[in-house]
Design a protein around this motif. Structure first.
Motif, PDB file in Angstrom:
ATOM      1  N   ARG A 329       9.891   8.651  15.206  1.00 23.92           N
ATOM      2  CA  ARG A 329      10.257   7.236  15.216  1.00 23.92           C
ATOM      3  C   ARG A 329       9.029   6.333  15.290  1.00 23.92           C
ATOM      4  N   GLY A 330       9.244   5.082  14.909  1.00 22.81           N
ATOM      5  CA  GLY A 330       8.219   4.063  15.064  1.00 22.81           C
ATOM      6  C   GLY A 330       7.097   4.112  14.054  1.00 22.81           C
ATOM      7  N   LEU A 331       7.318   4.748  12.905  1.00 20.41           N
ATOM      8  CA  LEU A 331       6.272   4.853  11.888  1.00 20.41           C
ATOM      9  C   LEU A 331       6.210   3.592  11.033  1.00 20.41           C
ATOM     10  N   THR A 332       5.094   3.415  10.349  1.00 21.69           N
ATOM     11  CA  THR A 332       4.927   2.327   9.379  1.00 21.69           C
ATOM     12  C   THR A 332       4.832   2.934   7.992  1.00 21.69           C
ATOM     13  N   ASN A 333       5.495   2.310   7.026  1.00 22.35           N
ATOM     14  CA  ASN A 333       5.473   2.795   5.650  1.00 22.35           C
ATOM     15  C   ASN A 333       4.608   1.899   4.786  1.00 22.35           C
ATOM     16  N   ALA A 334       3.841   2.526   3.908  1.00 24.00           N
ATOM     17  CA  ALA A 334       3.034   1.802   2.920  1.00 24.00           C
ATOM     18  C   ALA A 334       3.118   2.564   1.609  1.00 24.00           C
ATOM     19  N   ASN A 335       2.638   1.944   0.532  1.00 24.26           N
ATOM     20  CA  ASN A 335       2.795   2.586  -0.777  1.00 24.26           C
ATOM     21  C   ASN A 335       1.482   3.114  -1.356  1.00 24.26           C
ATOM     22  N   ALA A 354      -8.393  -1.077  12.110  1.00 28.22           N
ATOM     23  CA  ALA A 354      -7.753   0.230  12.111  1.00 28.22           C
ATOM     24  C   ALA A 354      -6.256   0.074  12.360  1.00 28.22           C
ATOM     25  N   GLN A 355      -5.438   0.756  11.554  1.00 28.49           N
ATOM     26  CA  GLN A 355      -3.991   0.622  11.647  1.00 28.49           C
ATOM     27  C   GLN A 355      -3.296   1.851  12.213  1.00 28.49           C
ATOM     28  N   GLY A 356      -3.728   3.035  11.836  1.00 32.22           N
ATOM     29  CA  GLY A 356      -3.041   4.224  12.313  1.00 32.22           C
ATOM     30  C   GLY A 356      -3.526   5.479  11.637  1.00 32.22           C
ATOM     31  N   VAL A 357      -2.772   6.588  11.850  1.00 37.43           N
ATOM     32  CA  VAL A 357      -3.147   7.885  11.286  1.00 37.43           C
ATOM     33  C   VAL A 357      -2.011   8.410  10.417  1.00 37.43           C
ATOM     34  N   MET A 358      -2.393   9.074   9.334  1.00 36.49           N
ATOM     35  CA  MET A 358      -1.449   9.561   8.337  1.00 36.49           C
ATOM     36  C   MET A 358      -0.459  10.560   8.938  1.00 36.49           C
ATOM     37  N   SER A 359       0.823  10.337   8.676  1.00 35.71           N
ATOM     38  CA  SER A 359       1.860  11.241   9.167  1.00 35.71           C
ATOM     39  C   SER A 359       2.422  12.097   8.035  1.00 35.71           C
ATOM     40  N   GLY A 360       3.078  11.485   7.058  1.00 30.31           N
ATOM     41  CA  GLY A 360       3.671  12.263   5.975  1.00 30.31           C
ATOM     42  C   GLY A 360       4.159  11.374   4.859  1.00 30.31           C
ATOM     43  N   GLY A 361       4.834  11.981   3.898  1.00 26.97           N
ATOM     44  CA  GLY A 361       5.324  11.220   2.755  1.00 26.97           C
ATOM     45  C   GLY A 361       6.156  12.085   1.837  1.00 26.97           C
ATOM     46  N   ASN A 362       6.632  11.480   0.768  1.00 18.71           N
ATOM     47  CA  ASN A 362       7.469  12.204  -0.183  1.00 18.71           C
ATOM     48  C   ASN A 362       6.589  12.971  -1.171  1.00 18.71           C
ATOM     49  N   SER A 375       6.345   1.746  -6.070  1.00 22.16           N
ATOM     50  CA  SER A 375       7.643   1.378  -5.508  1.00 22.16           C
ATOM     51  C   SER A 375       8.443   2.584  -5.033  1.00 22.16           C
ATOM     52  N   GLN A 376       8.079   3.791  -5.506  1.00 21.30           N
ATOM     53  CA  GLN A 376       8.819   4.993  -5.143  1.00 21.30           C
ATOM     54  C   GLN A 376       8.098   5.846  -4.090  1.00 21.30           C
ATOM     55  N   ARG A 377       6.932   5.407  -3.662  1.00 20.12           N
ATOM     56  CA  ARG A 377       6.158   6.201  -2.708  1.00 20.12           C
ATOM     57  C   ARG A 377       6.586   5.926  -1.267  1.00 20.12           C
ATOM     58  N   THR A 378       6.700   7.005  -0.500  1.00 16.66           N
ATOM     59  CA  THR A 378       6.846   6.926   0.949  1.00 16.66           C
ATOM     60  C   THR A 378       5.588   7.527   1.557  1.00 16.66           C
ATOM     61  N   SER A 379       4.792   6.695   2.187  1.00 16.88           N
ATOM     62  CA  SER A 379       3.560   7.150   2.839  1.00 16.88           C
ATOM     63  C   SER A 379       3.561   6.575   4.245  1.00 16.88           C
ATOM     64  N   LEU A 380       3.780   7.429   5.211  1.00 15.35           N
ATOM     65  CA  LEU A 380       4.045   6.993   6.579  1.00 15.35           C
ATOM     66  C   LEU A 380       2.844   7.225   7.494  1.00 15.35           C
TER      67      LEU A 380
END
Length: 398
Positions: A329-335, A354-362, A375-380
């Motif tokens: 929970r609490g992640l931020t999404n960017a493209n 600094a914003q954060g550390v890479m978690s995961g994506g599609n 527009s189709q990328r999930t990068s959390l």
């Protein structure tokens, strides 16, 4: 066994000075420098670190030039008896070039170089060095015990020996190492050195590290916790006490970690590592200035070992991700696009926040989502603020 044991602080300090002089010689090699051409900064460093005062620099540079110009001819002159040459500082603070021979030659001068007679030729010392190298290779491969306590070994032309340096209290390990190698014990000197030998690494956001010699992830940001150095990364990269390595060398261990639920961790580093307020951007760097959180729609870039430095915009906050291991929970999404191995890497704004550390994506079958439209990328990414707060960390900024 006739391996001598030396702990002389005086000889250790003298060797350190000679090594430093050699380093300065490397700086001045090529075209000979006149004393007036040496920069003020270098003069200051020579005085501070070597005790070479401005009035002695010209004589040192002349000596360095002589050593360089005479090296080949001296070796030819002595042939197989050649035992090395070096720059040496005299008691009055001036410098001289010394050459050694194992042949039956009276001590003299040769082209301004002082000649000394010694017991072992350089060739003979190198034979012992080669045996130590071969023995170490076999033992590391598992033929015998690991080299615990042994730090370094090298031919020291000044003492006409092969020096084996060991941890304090590990002299027996050095003796054992020499004996098993078959090296000439009469040509070897064992010295103990304070501290333990370890590699150092520059800790920079986006560079690769490995976990327990298996998984690969990326460094987030350099941090401190009091006097302890560290870096933040993704929690799914490792468990508490997992060993982190950079370039194959152990640099630290996972000191705190949450995953799933959140995806955050920090790695406690050894004191030898160097923390830098940087994030890799191709062949250059972005300086970390702070950690002010950017708004939805803001431009943001990420850096990781797999796909490098990629940019996009923040599209959503407070995202819950349903990973196979559990929800986060609490992640931020960017493209900005990402790939496997980028996990833990840096997310940063163009202003260096600094914003954060890479978690995961599609991730697609090719290991990344860079081939998808933005527009189709999930990068959390896991936000940096909560990581710093939970573990009591301070971001290293520049």
């Amino acid at each position: 066994m006739s391996v001598s044991k030396s702990r002389s602080r005086r000889s250790f300090a003298r060797a350190s000075v000679f090594c430093a002089v050699a380093a300065v010689a490397a700086l001045t090699s090529g075209a000979a420098l006149a004393a007036g051409e040496v920069s003020p900064a270098l003069k200051f460093a020579m005085q501070r670190d070597l005790g070479i005062f401005p009035g002695q620099i010209a004589q040192y540079l002349q000596t360095e030039k002589l050593a360089r110009e005479q090296a080949a001819s001296i070796e030819r002159e002595f042939g197989g008896n050649f035992a090395g040459s070096w720059i040496e500082r005299k008691d009055d603070g001036s410098f001289r070039v010394v050459a050694a021979t194992a042949g039956a030659r009276k001590s003299s001068t040769l082209g301004g170089v002082e000649v000394r007679n010694v017991r072992h030729s350089l060739k003979r010392l190198q034979q012992s060095m080669d045996l130590l190298d071969a023995g170490a290779h076999a033992r590391v491969k598992g033929v015998s015990k690991p080299l615990a306590g042994v730090q370094t070994w090298y031919v020291d032309v000044r003492s006409n020996t092969v020096v084996v340096k060991v941890d304090e209290g590990a002299t027996d390990a050095g003796i054992d190492f020499v004996a098993l190698s078959g090296a000439d014990s009469g040509a070897v000197r064992i010295e103990s050195a304070p501290g333990q030998l370890q590699t150092t690494a520059n800790i920079i956001g986006g560079i690769e590290y490995s976990i327990n010699n298996t998984n690969l992830c990326s460094v987030g940001f350099s941090v401190t916790r009091g006097a302890t150095k560290g870096f933040v990364t993704a929690g799914h990269c490792g468990t508490v006490n997992s060993i982190a390595r950079i370039g194959g060398a152990q640099v630290g261990t996972f000191a705190g970690r949450v995953f799933p639920g959140n995806d955050r961790a920090w790695v406690s580093l050894t004191s030898a590592q160097t923390l830098l307020p940087r994030v890799v951007n191709g062949s250059s760097y972005v300086t970390v200035r702070g950690s002010a959180e950017a708004a939805v729609g803001a431009a943001v870039c990420r850096s990781g070992r797999t796909t490098g430095y990629r940019c996009g915009t923040i599209t959503a906050k407070n995202v819950t991700a349903n990973y196979a291991e559990g929800t986060v929970r609490g992640l931020t999404n960017a493209n900005a696009c990402m790939g496997r191995g980028d996990s833990g890497g840096s997310w940063i704004t163009s202003a260096g926040q600094a914003q954060g550390v890479m978690s995961g994506g599609n991730v697609q079958s090719n290991g990344n989502n860079c081939g998808l439209p933005a527009s189709q990328r999930t990068s959390l990414f896991e936000r940096l603020g909560p990581i710093l707060s939970q573990y009591g960390l301070a971001l290293v900024t520049g």
